[in-house]
Enzyme design. Structure first.
Site, PDB file in Angstrom:
ATOM      1  CE  LYS A  96      47.588  78.086  83.542  1.00  0.00           C
ATOM      2  NZ  LYS A  96      48.902  77.483  83.922  1.00  0.00           N
ATOM      3  CE  LYS A 111      63.127  93.456  75.890  1.00  0.00           C
ATOM      4  NZ  LYS A 111      62.327  93.922  77.034  1.00  0.00           N
ATOM      5  CE  LYS A 113      69.429  85.969  80.867  1.00  0.00           C
ATOM      6  NZ  LYS A 113      69.155  87.403  81.002  1.00  0.00           N
TER       7      LYS A 113
END
Length: 338
Positions: free
Chosen positions: A122, A203, A206
């Site tokens: 970035k 996979k 979360k």
């Protein structure tokens, strides 16, 4: 195989445990702990601090993890279940180990490098957003492992580096002080930890928001199962069970006969995805029926969980105190005064 070994594992309270955690980590750890000479299972609340700023969330997730291990069968007469932060020796050992740990080793940490790479892409400062908790994470992890003289540390492939770092740090300490005080732990790679698919086929994680909580409410569980991504094959078309997320999940909850039936039905084109999802939903529900009752009972009694965690910490501190005394004496020439 593990009857003379000390097994240790930790899990961060950064979210509600999901089915991938259960199959890939919780159940294997419970099985290993039943075979080991001694076992330590800690809830790594200190490790969560570099990313989670909500203390109530950490506390709530800690209770959820503790209740999950207990509901799924962890025997606390054989395994110490405790909060990482309840062991004062881990703070001390982590600080001491920093003095025998090279910065270059920390630079190679996967977690740290991932942040640096994102920042570089970035055009930001490479260390933007990096706190010392993240940077020194491997040192604290090494303290967790070495404090209890762990022989075996079950981890997924992506966590293997932490055990390798613990070995590096242990070797550095033992060499500098010419004493074989700290152990040389071995990683046990849990292949299933990387093999549990989420709702989108990747996979279960979360971070991908593709997970199913272990003890999801019935309505939420049904909604999640029905969201599993499938291809466009019709019910009467043959399907490859080994590439089906539904089947891969089903294998962890159904009986051998049920698994064989779904496989055969898929291969012969005798089952649609809708029916398969209903079978998966039923299998998960039945498999977790009794554990769910235990889980909900425990969560309703936080004082009981506190008592169990405190007992586990007391067990863990017996080994922790011995290790810290040896390390302190080697480095400072005296035993700690507390």
């Amino acid at each position: 195989m593990y009857s003379e070994k000390t097994v240790l594992t930790g899990i961060k309270p950064t979210g509600t445990p999901h089915l991938g955690n259960m199959v890939g980590a919780v159940k294997p750890v419970i099985e290993l702990s039943s075979q080991a000479k001694r076992a330590y299972v800690f809830i790594a609340d200190l490790h969560a601090l570099n990313a989670v700023r909500d203390s109530k969330a950490i506390n709530r997730n800690t209770y959820e993890i503790a209740a999950t291990f207990l509901a799924l069968g962890l025997d606390t007469t054989k395994a110490a279940l405790f909060r990482q932060s309840d062991i004062p020796e881990v703070y001390a050992l982590s600080t001491l180990l920093m003095n025998v740990t090279g910065k270059g080793l920390m630079n190679r940490s996967h977690a740290y490098k991932a942040v640096v790479d994102r920042n570089t892409e970035k055009g930001d400062d490479p260390d933007a957003g990096v706190n010392m908790g993240l940077f020194t994470y491997p040192t604290l992890m090494a303290a967790d492992i070495l404090l209890y003289n762990a022989d075996v540390v079950p981890v997924g492939q992506d966590q293997k580096q932490h055990v390798e770092f613990a070995r590096d740090i242990s070797g550095s300490f033992n060499h500098i002080y010419n004493k074989q005080i700290l152990s040389m732990p071995e990683p046990v790679i849990q292949e299933t930890a990387n093999a549990i698919p989420g709702l989108d086929g990747r996979k279960m994680s979360k971070s991908y928001d593709n997970y199913i909580p272990i003890f999801a409410e019935p309505g939420q569980l049904k909604k999640s199962v029905m969201r599993i991504v499938t291809d466009s094959k019709l019910p009467n078309e043959p399907k490859d069970p080994d590439t089906s997320t539904i089947f891969q999940l089903y294998q962890n909850f159904a009986t051998a006969d049920q698994i064989a039936f779904m496989r055969s039905s898929f291969v012969k084109g005798k089952m649609g995805y809708g029916d398969a999802k209903n079978l998966l939903l039923e299998a998960i529900t039945v498999y977790l029926e009794k554990p769910r009752e235990t889980y909900e009972t425990l969560l309703a009694q936080p004082e009981k969980l506190d008592e169990i965690l405190a007992q586990g910490a007391a067990m863990a501190r017996i080994s922790a105190k011995r290790t810290l005394e040896k390390v302190t004496k080697a480095m400072l020439g005296r035993s700690p005064s507390y």
